[in-house]
Design a protein around this motif. Structure first.
Motif, mmCIF file in Angstrom:
data_model
loop_
_atom_site.group_PDB
_atom_site.id
_atom_site.type_symbol
_atom_site.label_atom_id
_atom_site.label_comp_id
_atom_site.label_asym_id
_atom_site.label_seq_id
_atom_site.Cartn_x
_atom_site.Cartn_y
_atom_site.Cartn_z
ATOM 1 N N ARG A 92 0.858 -1.190 0.000
ATOM 2 C CA ARG A 92 0.000 0.000 0.000
ATOM 3 C C ARG A 92 0.891 1.236 0.000
ATOM 4 O O ARG A 92 2.012 1.199 0.506
ATOM 5 C CB ARG A 92 -0.941 -0.021 1.203
ATOM 6 C CG ARG A 92 -0.258 -0.096 2.536
ATOM 7 C CD ARG A 92 -1.246 -0.533 3.609
ATOM 8 N NE ARG A 92 -1.573 -1.950 3.460
ATOM 9 C CZ ARG A 92 -2.679 -2.505 3.946
ATOM 10 N NH1 ARG A 92 -3.572 -1.780 4.582
ATOM 11 N NH2 ARG A 92 -2.908 -3.787 3.803
ATOM 12 N N LYS A 93 0.386 2.323 -0.557
ATOM 13 C CA LYS A 93 1.156 3.552 -0.701
ATOM 14 C C LYS A 93 0.626 4.599 0.259
ATOM 15 O O LYS A 93 -0.586 4.766 0.411
ATOM 16 C CB LYS A 93 1.061 4.069 -2.135
ATOM 17 C CG LYS A 93 1.894 5.300 -2.436
ATOM 18 C CD LYS A 93 1.774 5.682 -3.898
ATOM 19 C CE LYS A 93 2.623 6.894 -4.253
ATOM 20 N NZ LYS A 93 2.499 7.258 -5.673
ATOM 21 N N LEU A 94 1.539 5.304 0.923
ATOM 22 C CA LEU A 94 1.183 6.392 1.828
ATOM 23 C C LEU A 94 1.886 7.660 1.371
ATOM 24 O O LEU A 94 3.050 7.629 0.957
ATOM 25 C CB LEU A 94 1.583 6.063 3.273
ATOM 26 C CG LEU A 94 0.894 4.846 3.900
ATOM 27 C CD1 LEU A 94 1.787 3.633 3.797
ATOM 28 C CD2 LEU A 94 0.512 5.107 5.346
ATOM 29 N N VAL A 147 5.770 6.649 0.582
ATOM 30 C CA VAL A 147 6.431 5.410 0.987
ATOM 31 C C VAL A 147 5.474 4.262 0.697
ATOM 32 O O VAL A 147 4.278 4.462 0.496
ATOM 33 C CB VAL A 147 6.811 5.403 2.480
ATOM 34 C CG1 VAL A 147 7.808 6.498 2.804
ATOM 35 C CG2 VAL A 147 5.569 5.531 3.358
ATOM 36 N N ARG A 148 6.013 3.040 0.685
ATOM 37 C CA ARG A 148 5.180 1.851 0.535
ATOM 38 C C ARG A 148 5.358 0.952 1.752
ATOM 39 O O ARG A 148 6.437 0.883 2.338
ATOM 40 C CB ARG A 148 5.529 1.084 -0.740
ATOM 41 C CG ARG A 148 5.076 1.802 -1.995
ATOM 42 C CD ARG A 148 5.145 0.910 -3.222
ATOM 43 N NE ARG A 148 4.621 1.600 -4.391
ATOM 44 C CZ ARG A 148 3.346 1.614 -4.744
ATOM 45 N NH1 ARG A 148 2.458 0.963 -4.012
ATOM 46 N NH2 ARG A 148 2.948 2.267 -5.818
ATOM 47 N N ALA A 149 4.281 0.264 2.119
ATOM 48 C CA ALA A 149 4.301 -0.658 3.246
ATOM 49 C C ALA A 149 3.525 -1.907 2.872
ATOM 50 O O ALA A 149 2.656 -1.878 2.001
ATOM 51 C CB ALA A 149 3.688 -0.003 4.480
ATOM 52 N N ASN A 181 0.818 3.349 10.850
ATOM 53 C CA ASN A 181 0.626 4.754 11.214
ATOM 54 C C ASN A 181 2.008 5.377 11.360
ATOM 55 O O ASN A 181 2.722 5.102 12.332
ATOM 56 C CB ASN A 181 -0.162 4.873 12.529
ATOM 57 C CG ASN A 181 -1.582 4.364 12.399
ATOM 58 O OD1 ASN A 181 -2.301 4.770 11.513
ATOM 59 N ND2 ASN A 181 -1.977 3.451 13.279
ATOM 60 N N ILE A 182 2.395 6.213 10.391
ATOM 61 C CA ILE A 182 3.729 6.794 10.411
ATOM 62 C C ILE A 182 3.651 8.292 10.129
ATOM 63 O O ILE A 182 2.696 8.789 9.534
ATOM 64 C CB ILE A 182 4.665 6.126 9.386
ATOM 65 C CG1 ILE A 182 4.088 6.229 7.972
ATOM 66 C CG2 ILE A 182 4.923 4.678 9.754
ATOM 67 C CD1 ILE A 182 5.011 5.677 6.896
ATOM 68 N N MET A 221 1.137 10.403 7.618
ATOM 69 C CA MET A 221 1.048 10.068 6.206
ATOM 70 C C MET A 221 -0.293 9.386 5.941
ATOM 71 O O MET A 221 -0.803 8.627 6.767
ATOM 72 C CB MET A 221 2.218 9.194 5.779
ATOM 73 C CG MET A 221 3.569 9.879 6.005
ATOM 74 S SD MET A 221 4.966 9.047 5.228
ATOM 75 C CE MET A 221 4.818 9.627 3.540
ATOM 76 N N ILE A 222 -0.869 9.645 4.761
ATOM 77 C CA ILE A 222 -2.203 9.193 4.415
ATOM 78 C C ILE A 222 -2.113 8.086 3.377
ATOM 79 O O ILE A 222 -1.401 8.207 2.363
ATOM 80 C CB ILE A 222 -3.049 10.355 3.846
ATOM 81 C CG1 ILE A 222 -3.147 11.467 4.896
ATOM 82 C CG2 ILE A 222 -4.419 9.883 3.422
ATOM 83 C CD1 ILE A 222 -3.759 12.745 4.349
ATOM 84 N N GLU A 223 -2.834 6.985 3.611
ATOM 85 C CA GLU A 223 -2.845 5.879 2.661
ATOM 86 C C GLU A 223 -3.711 6.244 1.456
ATOM 87 O O GLU A 223 -4.807 6.772 1.600
ATOM 88 C CB GLU A 223 -3.405 4.609 3.330
ATOM 89 C CG GLU A 223 -3.367 3.399 2.439
ATOM 90 C CD GLU A 223 -3.844 2.140 3.146
ATOM 91 O OE1 GLU A 223 -4.444 1.286 2.465
ATOM 92 O OE2 GLU A 223 -3.607 2.024 4.373
ATOM 93 N N VAL A 224 -3.184 5.936 0.252
ATOM 94 C CA VAL A 224 -3.923 6.228 -0.980
ATOM 95 C C VAL A 224 -4.030 4.961 -1.812
ATOM 96 O O VAL A 224 -3.233 4.038 -1.662
ATOM 97 C CB VAL A 224 -3.246 7.331 -1.805
ATOM 98 C CG1 VAL A 224 -3.236 8.635 -1.031
ATOM 99 C CG2 VAL A 224 -1.812 6.934 -2.182
#
Length: 214
Positions: free
Chosen positions: A183-185, A194-196, A201-202, A211-214
């Motif tokens: 997922r991309k934030l 960034v990707r996770a 929650n970072i 940072m918001i997940e998109v």
């Protein structure tokens, strides 16, 4: 390399890929098959159990086919399909039974052979251990070779971008492409991303904003 926009050039390109994979992953011990490009609307590729091609001198070879409607996938997916079929060829040479149900269900022997050669294999209840993706090591190898995408495909209703599967002696219906496991934030302040691989929650280290997940 010239663009692969002719079937003759594409077949030659696939032969080149096969030989490089044979050298790197099988110590050049695979018997070279006849590589074909045929329409297989329900499969990415196949190999024949029998040596279905004969030469004038009596030599016989297996057929390894790459589906004509799948050629324009990213090169790492095409190579994964080719390497998948190479693993079937290897197992046949070693006398290893790696499929059942008419060649459609892949067992753990196939999984072991494929994963030893930088493929990622996961399970589908219809076709067993057959869902095939390139590992990071295989992608790095492809990049190092400088291999390019194939810029042509046959419009047979199965031109997709996704994973590669195959079968020894039959047609394997491919599973639906799975959603990405990452997922991309994005930082709403500076736009840094960034990707996770899981929900996190970072904070952005520059803006100190969540940072918001998109």
């Amino acid at each position: 390399m010239k663009e692969t926009i002719k079937t003759s050039r594409t077949a030659g390109y696939l032969e080149k890929l096969f030989r490089t994979l044979n050298a790197h992953y099988f110590d050049n011990e695979l018997e070279e098959p006849i590589i074909t490009i045929q329409s297989t609307p329900r499969a990415y590729g196949h190999v024949t159990v029998a040596k279905s091609w004969s030469r004038a001198d009596g030599e016989q070879r297996h057929e390894l086919n790459i589906g004509a409607g799948t050629l324009d996938r990213p090169i790492e997916n095409v190579v994964s399909t080719l390497l998948h079929e190479c693993c079937h060829l290897w197992n046949m040479q070693q006398g290893i039974q790696d499929t059942s149900r008419g060649g459609t269900y892949h067992n753990k022997r196939f999984k072991a052979t494929a994963e030893a050669r930088d493929l990622r294999i996961s399970y589908d209840r219809r076709i067993g251990w057959s869902v095939t993706e390139p590992s990071d090591a295989l992608i790095a190898f492809i990049i190092a070779q400088g291999w390019d995408d194939i810029h042509m495909t046959r419009n047979d209703g199965f031109s997709v971008r996704g994973i590669g599967t195959g079968t020894a002696g039959g047609i394997t219906p491919p599973p639906a492409p799975r959603p990405s496991s990452t997922r991309k934030l994005i930082c709403p302040g500076c736009g840094q991303s960034v990707r996770a691989t899981k929900k996190v929650n970072i904070l952005c280290g520059d803006c100190l904003l969540p940072m918001i997940e998109v």
